[in-house]
Design an enzyme around this catalytic site. Sequence first.
Site, PDB file in Angstrom:
ATOM      1  N   GLU A  73       0.818  -1.205   0.000  1.00  0.00           N
ATOM      2  CA  GLU A  73       0.000   0.000   0.000  1.00  0.00           C
ATOM      3  C   GLU A  73       0.859   1.265   0.000  1.00  0.00           C
ATOM      4  O   GLU A  73       0.606   2.202  -0.759  1.00  0.00           O
ATOM      5  CB  GLU A  73      -0.925  -0.014   1.222  1.00  0.00           C
ATOM      6  CG  GLU A  73      -1.731   1.263   1.427  1.00  0.00           C
ATOM      7  CD  GLU A  73      -2.753   1.515   0.331  1.00  0.00           C
ATOM      8  OE1 GLU A  73      -3.303   2.627   0.305  1.00  0.00           O
ATOM      9  OE2 GLU A  73      -2.983   0.622  -0.496  1.00  0.00           O
ATOM     10  N   HIS A 121      -3.328  -7.592 -16.952  1.00  0.00           N
ATOM     11  CA  HIS A 121      -4.626  -7.278 -17.562  1.00  0.00           C
ATOM     12  C   HIS A 121      -4.946  -5.797 -17.383  1.00  0.00           C
ATOM     13  O   HIS A 121      -5.488  -5.150 -18.296  1.00  0.00           O
ATOM     14  CB  HIS A 121      -5.697  -8.158 -16.920  1.00  0.00           C
ATOM     15  CG  HIS A 121      -6.995  -8.190 -17.669  1.00  0.00           C
ATOM     16  ND1 HIS A 121      -7.092  -8.443 -19.015  1.00  0.00           N
ATOM     17  CD2 HIS A 121      -8.278  -8.009 -17.240  1.00  0.00           C
ATOM     18  CE1 HIS A 121      -8.354  -8.423 -19.394  1.00  0.00           C
ATOM     19  NE2 HIS A 121      -9.093  -8.153 -18.335  1.00  0.00           N
TER      20      HIS A 121
END
Length: 325
Positions: free
Chosen positions: A70, A303
């Site tokens: 994060e 993707h």
Amino acid sequence: MRKLVGFSIILAVVVIVLGAYTRLTDAGLGCPDWPGCYGHLTVPEAEHHVEAANEAYPERPVEAHKAWNEMIHRYFAGSLGLCILAIAIIALIKREPDRPLKLPMLLLGLVIFQALLGMWTVTLNLLPVVVMGHLLGGFSVLTCLFLLYLRLSAFRIGYVNERVKRYAGFAALGVVVLVTQIALGGWTSANYAALACTQFPVCEGDWMTNIDLNGAYSVPEADNYEFGAHSYPERMTMHIVHRFGAIVTLLYLSWLAFTLYRRSGSRVIRQAVTVMSLVLALQVGLGVSNVVFSLPLSVAVLHNAIAACLLMVLVMITYTLYRKV
């Protein structure tokens, strides 16, 4: 300025990839506060800092690997924000008739709103609307940066068949179709529905009786949206709609590429649509692989990256047809 914009484009792609990696490793709440991590600028590692963090957030004890995922994403996003601020300042100081000003100002506003979405992602415990908005915000920043780069580039495409100008609107519609599909993918991912269907090409079982569009695109009340709050039929619906969206996107962009390649008469446009076709085929293959191989992390992250590349190629084609013909 053009070099700074080019560097910012690369940085924006990295931020999108890191955001996807953070989301896919379930690290969206790796740091339960914002903008720091457990009250620190870095992940707490000293024993007494970890103990203090665990006492302050007993429901979210320190998991260093998730917290670092994060925070690294935040570091890169913050760096991108500083680059965009520099671009806006340069645009204001060096105001010239041929130098764009509105686009840098729009970018600055976008990145500020994107930072707010990043904060709300944490403070609202991964509320799906916010998570999807944060994803679309990242793609919006990338698109505007790429448009600014094209504005600063003095290229021409040479001779082109006059009839191809009318396809500029179809190219713009292609951008809308692609962004809609990206949004559907973002909603599917934000609600942890990527594996709601594990068979291909048809979802398993009697999937048609499980379709629930109203429930799938609503936001149920929950204290925490990590790992999803929708029912299985609702998640299956999200997944199926995303698949149908992929079919529509594939058919439309394939038609657009074929038409422009055959009728444009421009080497630049033909090269662009060739690249778009290859990227589109790769994106479809990655989407199928996500289902067949049960969402491998590397494939799922790629993707997202290839979606960003496909959007940039399509934006370039649209911009070229509108501004360079």
